[in-house]
Write an enzyme that holds these catalytic residues in place. Structure first.
Site, PDB file in Angstrom:
ATOM      1  N   GLY A  10       0.825  -1.207   0.000  1.00 50.81           N
ATOM      2  CA  GLY A  10       0.000   0.000   0.000  1.00 50.81           C
ATOM      3  C   GLY A  10       0.858   1.254   0.000  1.00 50.81           C
ATOM      4  N   ALA A  11       1.914   1.248  -0.821  1.00 45.76           N
ATOM      5  CA  ALA A  11       2.942   2.287  -0.723  1.00 45.76           C
ATOM      6  C   ALA A  11       2.868   3.349  -1.813  1.00 45.76           C
ATOM      7  CB  ALA A  11       4.333   1.648  -0.738  1.00 45.76           C
ATOM      8  N   VAL A  58      -2.451  -7.601  -2.836  1.00 45.33           N
ATOM      9  CA  VAL A  58      -2.107  -8.413  -1.664  1.00 45.33           C
ATOM     10  C   VAL A  58      -3.106  -9.533  -1.411  1.00 45.33           C
ATOM     11  CG1 VAL A  58      -0.783  -6.589  -0.528  1.00 45.33           C
ATOM     12  CG2 VAL A  58      -3.248  -6.789  -0.087  1.00 45.33           C
ATOM     13  N   ASN A  84       0.902  -2.562   5.306  1.00 46.33           N
ATOM     14  CA  ASN A  84       0.133  -1.323   5.395  1.00 46.33           C
ATOM     15  C   ASN A  84      -1.132  -1.335   4.549  1.00 46.33           C
ATOM     16  OD1 ASN A  84      -0.274   1.710   5.752  1.00 46.33           O
ATOM     17  ND2 ASN A  84       0.117   1.572   3.557  1.00 46.33           N
ATOM     18  N   SER A 142      -5.170   0.243  13.639  1.00 48.40           N
ATOM     19  CA  SER A 142      -5.878   1.527  13.606  1.00 48.40           C
ATOM     20  C   SER A 142      -6.400   1.836  14.998  1.00 48.40           C
ATOM     21  CB  SER A 142      -7.055   1.449  12.629  1.00 48.40           C
ATOM     22  OG  SER A 142      -7.892   2.578  12.724  1.00 48.40           O
ATOM     23  N   TYR A 156     -14.697  -2.596   9.560  1.00 46.17           N
ATOM     24  CA  TYR A 156     -13.334  -2.081   9.672  1.00 46.17           C
ATOM     25  C   TYR A 156     -12.795  -2.296  11.076  1.00 46.17           C
ATOM     26  CZ  TYR A 156      -9.373   1.067   8.844  1.00 46.17           C
ATOM     27  OH  TYR A 156      -8.113   1.590   8.690  1.00 46.17           O
ATOM     28  N   ILE A 189      -5.491  10.416  10.151  1.00 50.63           N
ATOM     29  CA  ILE A 189      -4.301  10.855   9.429  1.00 50.63           C
ATOM     30  C   ILE A 189      -4.739  11.418   8.082  1.00 50.63           C
ATOM     31  CG2 ILE A 189      -2.048  10.155   8.512  1.00 50.63           C
ATOM     32  CD1 ILE A 189      -2.231   9.832  11.539  1.00 50.63           C
TER      33      ILE A 189
END
Length: 249
Positions: A10-11, A58, A84, A142, A156, A189
């Protein structure tokens, strides 16, 4: 000290990209992955020589196996794994479905990406880490896995809580091999995922955080980079909360 190879999922943007940059600054070689190969132009020019980009879904078992095998053969194997990649599905109104509306299909999709993909990559990377007697795994949970989030729904929250349990299990089993497994639990974030909720939601959220602002991706990346360091060898099974004090409040 050998140059360690890090794999960050997830970069392409947000926390993953910020983490990759921080790891590169720390002298690591970094493989950045996302559904589309991340654009290395987003990496500062002086760091790009140690950055590689790969497309990776992934949730695709065969693709994960192929990438780990390629990295084993070409670069000596993954020393640092930062899981991530994650998804938070929203309804037509841009909000998370509540307990009476969430579907099992929605839950399964989030489990596949947020938990099962993480488990798969850990299983693939761990044998090499065991053989080298050194490894660092950081799984991104999270605030929603630590307590009640203002905006996250049950699916989630379920998956991000599961990340904590999975990480503790790996930490307990693999510590004797010089492998540490830890989590970061970011709060709100400034990422694309957070922006889905809209400016007003984020403004109200910030007002409830003791530092009175939303966090920056690089602040999470810095915490992850510590957990990936040589100095973090006695930090195992831990959770670093990066939320401006919201969980405390």
């Amino acid at each position: 000290m050998p140059v360690r190879l890090a794999l960050v999922t997830g970069a392409a943007q947000g926390i993953g990209l910020a983490t990759a940059i921080e790891l590169l600054k720390d002298g690591r070689k970094v493989v950045l992955t996302d559904l589309r190969a991340p654009d290395l132009q987003a990496i500062p020019e002086d760091l790009r020589a140690n950055a590689l980009a790969h497309a990776l879904d992934v949730s695709d078992d065969a693709a994960c196996r192929a990438l780990i095998a390629e990295l084993d053969a070409a670069l000596g194997g993954v020393d640092i794994l930062v899981n991530n990649a994650g998804v938070s599905l929203k309804n037509a109104a841009g909000q998370s479905n509540g307990i009476l509306d969430v579907s099992t299909a929605e839950v399964q999709t989030m489990l596949d990406v947020n938990v099962l993909a993480m488990l798969r990559l850990c299983q693939l990377a761990l044998p090499g880490m065991q053989a080298r007697r050194w490894g660092r795994i950081v799984n991104v949970s999270s605030l929603a896995g630590r307590g009640k989030s203002i905006v996250a729904g049950p699916a989630y929250m379920l998956t991000k809580s599961a990340v904590l349990g999975l990480s503790r299990s790996i930490a307990s089993e693999m510590g004797e091999f010089g492998i540490t497994t830890n989590c970061v639990a970011p709060g709100r974030i400034l990422t694309q995922m957070a922006l889905q909720a809209g400016e007003e939601v984020n403004r109200r959220y910030a007002a409830q955080i003791p530092v009175r602002r939303i966090g920056e991706p690089q602040e999470v990346g810095a915490a992850i980079t510590y957990l990936c360091s040589e100095a973090a060898g006695f930090t195992n099974g831990a959770v670093i909360d990066v939320n401006g004090g919201f969980l405390m409040a």
